[in-house]
Motif scaffolding. Structure first.
Motif, PDB file in Angstrom:
ATOM      1  N   MET A  62      51.611  39.961  30.916  1.00 37.66           N
ATOM      2  CA  MET A  62      50.784  39.956  31.511  1.00 37.66           C
ATOM      3  C   MET A  62      50.736  39.046  33.173  1.00 37.66           C
ATOM      4  O   MET A  62      49.873  39.125  33.523  1.00 37.66           O
ATOM      5  N   ASP A  63      52.152  39.309  33.289  1.00 33.13           N
ATOM      6  CA  ASP A  63      52.734  38.934  34.798  1.00 33.13           C
ATOM      7  C   ASP A  63      51.715  39.568  35.256  1.00 33.13           C
ATOM      8  O   ASP A  63      51.076  38.665  36.810  1.00 33.13           O
ATOM      9  N   ASN A  64      51.965  40.699  35.801  1.00 35.40           N
ATOM     10  CA  ASN A  64      50.998  41.472  37.182  1.00 35.40           C
ATOM     11  C   ASN A  64      49.552  41.988  36.589  1.00 35.40           C
ATOM     12  O   ASN A  64      48.725  41.384  37.553  1.00 35.40           O
ATOM     13  N   CYS A  65      48.909  40.958  35.362  1.00 32.65           N
ATOM     14  CA  CYS A  65      47.663  41.343  35.033  1.00 32.65           C
ATOM     15  C   CYS A  65      47.394  39.686  36.489  1.00 32.65           C
ATOM     16  O   CYS A  65      46.223  39.398  36.860  1.00 32.65           O
ATOM     17  N   TRP A  66      48.502  38.571  35.402  1.00 33.29           N
ATOM     18  CA  TRP A  66      47.549  37.665  36.239  1.00 33.29           C
ATOM     19  C   TRP A  66      48.262  36.869  37.822  1.00 33.29           C
ATOM     20  O   TRP A  66      47.542  36.593  37.922  1.00 33.29           O
ATOM     21  N   GLU A  67      48.432  38.436  38.580  1.00 35.67           N
ATOM     22  CA  GLU A  67      49.381  37.952  39.844  1.00 35.67           C
ATOM     23  C   GLU A  67      47.929  38.586  40.294  1.00 35.67           C
ATOM     24  O   GLU A  67      47.543  38.363  41.673  1.00 35.67           O
ATOM     25  N   ASP A  68      47.280  39.653  39.933  1.00 35.38           N
ATOM     26  CA  ASP A  68      45.927  40.626  40.010  1.00 35.38           C
ATOM     27  C   ASP A  68      45.127  39.553  40.527  1.00 35.38           C
ATOM     28  O   ASP A  68      44.229  39.391  41.419  1.00 35.38           O
ATOM     29  N   LEU A  69      44.982  38.815  39.238  1.00 35.66           N
ATOM     30  CA  LEU A  69      43.856  37.882  38.866  1.00 35.66           C
ATOM     31  C   LEU A  69      44.440  37.033  40.458  1.00 35.66           C
ATOM     32  O   LEU A  69      43.125  35.872  40.929  1.00 35.66           O
ATOM     33  N   ASP A  70      45.258  35.980  40.213  1.00 38.49           N
ATOM     34  CA  ASP A  70      45.227  35.612  41.519  1.00 38.49           C
ATOM     35  C   ASP A  70      45.260  36.033  42.451  1.00 38.49           C
ATOM     36  O   ASP A  70      44.292  34.948  43.284  1.00 38.49           O
ATOM     37  N   LYS A  71      44.844  36.838  42.741  1.00 35.27           N
ATOM     38  CA  LYS A  71      44.301  37.339  44.121  1.00 35.27           C
ATOM     39  C   LYS A  71      43.056  37.508  44.560  1.00 35.27           C
ATOM     40  O   LYS A  71      42.846  36.983  45.170  1.00 35.27           O
ATOM     41  N   GLU A  72      42.577  37.989  43.088  1.00 33.44           N
ATOM     42  CA  GLU A  72      40.930  37.700  42.899  1.00 33.44           C
ATOM     43  C   GLU A  72      40.755  36.606  43.104  1.00 33.44           C
ATOM     44  O   GLU A  72      39.201  36.225  43.706  1.00 33.44           O
ATOM     45  N   ILE A  73      40.608  35.956  42.709  1.00 29.92           N
ATOM     46  CA  ILE A  73      40.668  34.006  42.577  1.00 29.92           C
ATOM     47  C   ILE A  73      40.832  33.748  44.000  1.00 29.92           C
ATOM     48  O   ILE A  73      39.713  33.004  44.199  1.00 29.92           O
ATOM     49  N   SER A  74      41.719  33.959  44.557  1.00 30.33           N
ATOM     50  CA  SER A  74      41.864  33.875  46.055  1.00 30.33           C
ATOM     51  C   SER A  74      40.764  33.992  47.000  1.00 30.33           C
ATOM     52  O   SER A  74      40.118  33.347  48.202  1.00 30.33           O
ATOM     53  N   HIS A  75      39.938  35.673  46.678  1.00 29.94           N
ATOM     54  CA  HIS A  75      39.465  35.626  47.403  1.00 29.94           C
ATOM     55  C   HIS A  75      37.797  35.749  47.046  1.00 29.94           C
ATOM     56  O   HIS A  75      37.102  36.052  47.533  1.00 29.94           O
ATOM     57  N   THR A  76      37.992  34.386  45.711  1.00 34.34           N
ATOM     58  CA  THR A  76      36.232  34.225  45.189  1.00 34.34           C
ATOM     59  C   THR A  76      36.605  32.916  45.049  1.00 34.34           C
ATOM     60  O   THR A  76      36.174  32.519  44.502  1.00 34.34           O
TER      61      THR A  76
END
Length: 256
Positions: A182-196
């Protein structure tokens, strides 16, 4: 003589099996089990009837009357007749598997034939195939549907795994471990959280979590989109208690 195109939706064969349990003739055990209130034991089958000449005879690959092959493949242990699918009988599994044999190995601990590329490259779970599929609750070991091995070592039918993925589920139904990388999914979630960013009243709030992937218990910043394990970086986590304001967390740390 080559086999004729008889059979059922499950197998291509030119004979009927006489069920030792009820004495009735069926194309296969699956057809029998769908009609009767009991199951046919394939290993106890001793008699078959030719679909061409109707001769009733002992179970064998070729009809003793008309000479037709009952199946391109025949196993005299499982009494399996079918078209050639590179099948082989695995003594350890106790049943026939679809091959070819050289592409599979039998894992002694899992007690199951697995693809060769998994040899030394999977997590063993003792007798894992003797459990039912956790999605459909049907048998895995003798199923005609292939098994999918999860990173945690648990099994489910390939079709059930595909259906699970379509729903967006990504956890093993048994242990909740991530079902793939799930590494790619976690990276996407990192970005989403940083912008939210969270509202001011929640920006310093922490929460205790337990990671389903590495089993670590830790305290992290609370966010509605997900809480990241401070040990392995997974967002496959579960909240382990209520929200803790930053001031309360600092007091607890000072007391420790």
């Amino acid at each position: 003589m080559a086999a004729s195109a008889f059979g059922c939706e499950h197998y291509v064969r030119s004979c009927l099996l006489k069920a030792p349990c009820c004495g009735k003739f069926y194309v296969c055990r699956l057809c029998h089990d769908a009609e009767e209130q009991h199951n046919l034991d394939r290993f106890q089958v001793q008699v078959v009837k030719c679909s061409v000449c109707k001769k009733v005879q002992k179970a064998q690959q070729t009809c003793e009357e008309c000479g037709i092959k009952f199946g391109e493949y025949y196993c005299d242990v499982c009494h399996l007749f079918d078209k050639d699918k590179k099948q082989y009988h695995c003594e350890q599994c106790g049943i026939c598997r679809i091959g070819p044999r050289e592409k599979y190995f039998h894992c002694q601990k899992c007690n199951l034939c697995l693809a060769s590329d998994l040899q030394g490259n999977h997590k063993c779970v003792e007798n894992v195939s003797r459990q039912n599929c956790p999605v459909c609750m049907e048998d895995i070991h003798t199923s005609r549907i292939g098994a999918h091995v999860l990173p945690c070592g648990h099994l489910l039918h390939k079709t059930c795994f595909d259906d699970m993925c379509k729903t967006g589920a990504y956890r093993c139904p048994l242990c909740m471990h991530s079902a793939w990388n799930m590494d790619n999914c976690w990276e996407d979630l990192d970005k989403e959280i940083s912008h939210t960013p969270m509202p001011p009243e929640y920006q310093d709030v922490t929460v205790k979590i337990m990671c389903n992937d590495c089993q670590t218990h830790c305290t992290v910043l609370f966010h509605v989109l997900g809480m990241k394990c401070s040990s392995c970086g997974s967002y496959n986590t579960a909240q382990d208690g209520g929200l803790i304001p930053r001031q309360q967390q600092q007091q607890q740390e000072q007391q420790q």
